[in-house]
Write a protein that holds these residues in place. Structure first.
Motif, PDB file in Angstrom:
ATOM      1  N   ALA A  26     -37.652  -1.829  53.083  1.00  0.00           N
ATOM      2  CA  ALA A  26     -38.338  -3.079  52.713  1.00  0.00           C
ATOM      3  C   ALA A  26     -38.244  -4.095  53.855  1.00  0.00           C
ATOM      4  N   TYR A  27     -37.101  -4.184  54.482  1.00  0.00           N
ATOM      5  CA  TYR A  27     -36.915  -5.091  55.614  1.00  0.00           C
ATOM      6  C   TYR A  27     -37.883  -4.752  56.751  1.00  0.00           C
ATOM      7  N   GLU A  28     -38.082  -3.473  56.990  1.00  0.00           N
ATOM      8  CA  GLU A  28     -38.919  -3.034  58.115  1.00  0.00           C
ATOM      9  C   GLU A  28     -40.420  -3.084  57.826  1.00  0.00           C
ATOM     10  N   THR A  29     -40.805  -3.393  56.579  1.00  0.00           N
ATOM     11  CA  THR A  29     -42.202  -3.320  56.167  1.00  0.00           C
ATOM     12  C   THR A  29     -42.716  -4.703  55.783  1.00  0.00           C
ATOM     13  N   ASP A  30     -43.695  -5.203  56.536  1.00  0.00           N
ATOM     14  CA  ASP A  30     -44.310  -6.478  56.164  1.00  0.00           C
ATOM     15  C   ASP A  30     -44.886  -6.385  54.756  1.00  0.00           C
ATOM     16  N   ASN A  31     -44.757  -7.466  54.006  1.00  0.00           N
ATOM     17  CA  ASN A  31     -45.284  -7.585  52.639  1.00  0.00           C
ATOM     18  C   ASN A  31     -44.684  -6.572  51.673  1.00  0.00           C
ATOM     19  N   ALA A  32     -43.523  -6.050  51.968  1.00  0.00           N
ATOM     20  CA  ALA A  32     -42.886  -5.049  51.109  1.00  0.00           C
ATOM     21  C   ALA A  32     -42.481  -5.658  49.772  1.00  0.00           C
ATOM     22  N   ARG A  33     -42.486  -4.808  48.765  1.00  0.00           N
ATOM     23  CA  ARG A  33     -41.992  -5.156  47.435  1.00  0.00           C
ATOM     24  C   ARG A  33     -41.054  -4.032  47.013  1.00  0.00           C
ATOM     25  N   LEU A  34     -39.834  -4.391  46.633  1.00  0.00           N
ATOM     26  CA  LEU A  34     -38.834  -3.408  46.233  1.00  0.00           C
ATOM     27  C   LEU A  34     -38.159  -3.883  44.961  1.00  0.00           C
ATOM     28  N   MET A  35     -37.982  -2.962  44.027  1.00  0.00           N
ATOM     29  CA  MET A  35     -37.228  -3.251  42.809  1.00  0.00           C
ATOM     30  C   MET A  35     -36.057  -2.277  42.742  1.00  0.00           C
ATOM     31  N   VAL A  36     -34.860  -2.812  42.513  1.00  0.00           N
ATOM     32  CA  VAL A  36     -33.637  -2.011  42.435  1.00  0.00           C
ATOM     33  C   VAL A  36     -33.066  -2.166  41.030  1.00  0.00           C
ATOM     34  N   PHE A  37     -33.056  -1.072  40.284  1.00  0.00           N
ATOM     35  CA  PHE A  37     -32.526  -1.084  38.918  1.00  0.00           C
ATOM     36  C   PHE A  37     -31.396  -0.071  38.808  1.00  0.00           C
ATOM     37  N   LEU A  38     -30.203  -0.542  38.543  1.00  0.00           N
ATOM     38  CA  LEU A  38     -29.029   0.297  38.328  1.00  0.00           C
ATOM     39  C   LEU A  38     -28.154  -0.383  37.288  1.00  0.00           C
ATOM     40  N   PRO A  39     -27.234   0.357  36.684  1.00  0.00           N
ATOM     41  CA  PRO A  39     -26.375  -0.245  35.656  1.00  0.00           C
ATOM     42  C   PRO A  39     -25.445  -1.312  36.236  1.00  0.00           C
ATOM     43  N   PRO A  40     -24.936  -2.183  35.369  1.00  0.00           N
ATOM     44  CA  PRO A  40     -23.956  -3.173  35.818  1.00  0.00           C
ATOM     45  C   PRO A  40     -22.774  -2.477  36.490  1.00  0.00           C
ATOM     46  N   GLY A  41     -22.243  -3.114  37.524  1.00  0.00           N
ATOM     47  CA  GLY A  41     -21.079  -2.580  38.213  1.00  0.00           C
ATOM     48  C   GLY A  41     -21.397  -1.566  39.295  1.00  0.00           C
ATOM     49  N   SER A  42     -22.667  -1.389  39.627  1.00  0.00           N
ATOM     50  CA  SER A  42     -23.042  -0.380  40.623  1.00  0.00           C
ATOM     51  C   SER A  42     -23.158  -0.957  42.034  1.00  0.00           C
ATOM     52  N   SER A  43     -22.766  -2.190  42.222  1.00  0.00           N
ATOM     53  CA  SER A  43     -22.741  -2.881  43.518  1.00  0.00           C
ATOM     54  C   SER A  43     -24.110  -3.310  44.034  1.00  0.00           C
ATOM     55  N   LYS A  44     -25.118  -3.291  43.175  1.00  0.00           N
ATOM     56  CA  LYS A  44     -26.449  -3.687  43.647  1.00  0.00           C
ATOM     57  C   LYS A  44     -26.498  -5.159  44.051  1.00  0.00           C
ATOM     58  N   SER A  45     -25.812  -6.035  43.345  1.00  0.00           N
ATOM     59  CA  SER A  45     -25.792  -7.453  43.715  1.00  0.00           C
ATOM     60  C   SER A  45     -24.951  -7.685  44.966  1.00  0.00           C
ATOM     61  N   ILE A  46     -23.845  -6.972  45.104  1.00  0.00           N
ATOM     62  CA  ILE A  46     -23.028  -7.099  46.314  1.00  0.00           C
ATOM     63  C   ILE A  46     -23.865  -6.731  47.531  1.00  0.00           C
ATOM     64  N   ILE A  47     -24.627  -5.645  47.409  1.00  0.00           N
ATOM     65  CA  ILE A  47     -25.439  -5.198  48.540  1.00  0.00           C
ATOM     66  C   ILE A  47     -26.663  -6.100  48.718  1.00  0.00           C
ATOM     67  N   GLY A  48     -27.438  -6.283  47.650  1.00  0.00           N
ATOM     68  CA  GLY A  48     -28.717  -6.981  47.762  1.00  0.00           C
ATOM     69  C   GLY A  48     -28.633  -8.486  47.840  1.00  0.00           C
ATOM     70  N   SER A  49     -27.618  -9.079  47.234  1.00  0.00           N
ATOM     71  CA  SER A  49     -27.544 -10.542  47.187  1.00  0.00           C
ATOM     72  C   SER A  49     -26.429 -11.132  48.041  1.00  0.00           C
ATOM     73  N   LEU A  50     -25.616 -10.293  48.648  1.00  0.00           N
ATOM     74  CA  LEU A  50     -24.545 -10.805  49.506  1.00  0.00           C
ATOM     75  C   LEU A  50     -24.590 -10.161  50.891  1.00  0.00           C
ATOM     76  N   LEU A  51     -24.470  -8.859  50.950  1.00  0.00           N
ATOM     77  CA  LEU A  51     -24.415  -8.194  52.254  1.00  0.00           C
ATOM     78  C   LEU A  51     -25.767  -8.179  52.962  1.00  0.00           C
ATOM     79  N   PHE A  52     -26.837  -7.911  52.222  1.00  0.00           N
ATOM     80  CA  PHE A  52     -28.152  -7.860  52.853  1.00  0.00           C
ATOM     81  C   PHE A  52     -28.574  -9.205  53.447  1.00  0.00           C
ATOM     82  N   PRO A  53     -28.494 -10.314  52.701  1.00  0.00           N
ATOM     83  CA  PRO A  53     -28.860 -11.595  53.324  1.00  0.00           C
ATOM     84  C   PRO A  53     -27.999 -11.921  54.550  1.00  0.00           C
ATOM     85  N   SER A  54     -26.724 -11.554  54.495  1.00  0.00           N
ATOM     86  CA  SER A  54     -25.842 -11.784  55.640  1.00  0.00           C
ATOM     87  C   SER A  54     -26.309 -10.981  56.849  1.00  0.00           C
ATOM     88  N   TRP A  55     -26.676  -9.746  56.602  1.00  0.00           N
ATOM     89  CA  TRP A  55     -27.176  -8.871  57.672  1.00  0.00           C
ATOM     90  C   TRP A  55     -28.487  -9.414  58.243  1.00  0.00           C
TER      91      TRP A  55
END
Length: 176
Positions: A26-55
């Protein structure tokens, strides 16, 4: 590399790699749209809302990130954690060029010295004037609002009329 810095005992796994690969695409693609659905506790927020913005700020300290969640307080917590991570010795060892502007360092709004901007807001709130090279939503609908047709309609209208129009040219949206 930053996982263990933000989560003691952080464990990598196949699902972590899959999330990272999808976000990278998604980062490498202009106008990308990505949806990430996983159960609670699967680290999706840690990756998508903390580590990814930092990166992102390490790669593009001039970019703007618009970060949205069901409530302002929920997402502003991530804003503070991202800001603090960007000032950590571990982060600066990898991205020494990223510097925060001393004038703007609130958890909900801060800037880099390279004109990058982080802003967050609650779903349905006024975001006029806020822009994003990347817009990330995390838990846009809460347990309290998902059963309310009126609340869902409000968020739907806000998304269509305001949120998507806030993207800069080539802007990407990631929904967690």
């Amino acid at each position: 590399l930053m996982g263990p810095v933000v989560v003691p005992g952080f464990k990598d796994g196949k699902h972590i790699k899959l999330i990272c690969e999808a976000i990278q695409e998604a980062y490498e693609t202009d106008n990308a749209r990505l949806m990430v659905f996983l159960p609670p506790g699967s680290s999706k927020s840690i990756i998508g809302s903390l580590l990814f913005p930092s990166w992102i700020f390490g790669k593009h300290p001039e970019w703007q990130i618009l970060h949205i969640a069901h409530t302002f307080d929920f997402i502003a917590t991530f804003g503070g954690k991202i800001r603090d991570l960007l000032q950590s010795p571990e982060y600066l060892a990898i991205f020494p060029h990223v510097k925060l502007n001393d004038k703007y360092q609130a958890r909900e709004y801060w800037e880099t010295m390279q004109q990058g901007v982080y802003r967050c807001a609650g779903a349905g709130s006024a975001i006029a004037g806020k822009r994003g090279s990347i817009a990330i939503t995390d838990d846009l609908v809460s347990e309290q609002t998902y059963k309310s047709p009126a609340e869902l309609e409000k968020i739907y209208n806000w998304w269509a009329q305001g949120f998507e129009s806030r993207l800069l040219d080539g802007g990407r949206i990631i929904v967690i």
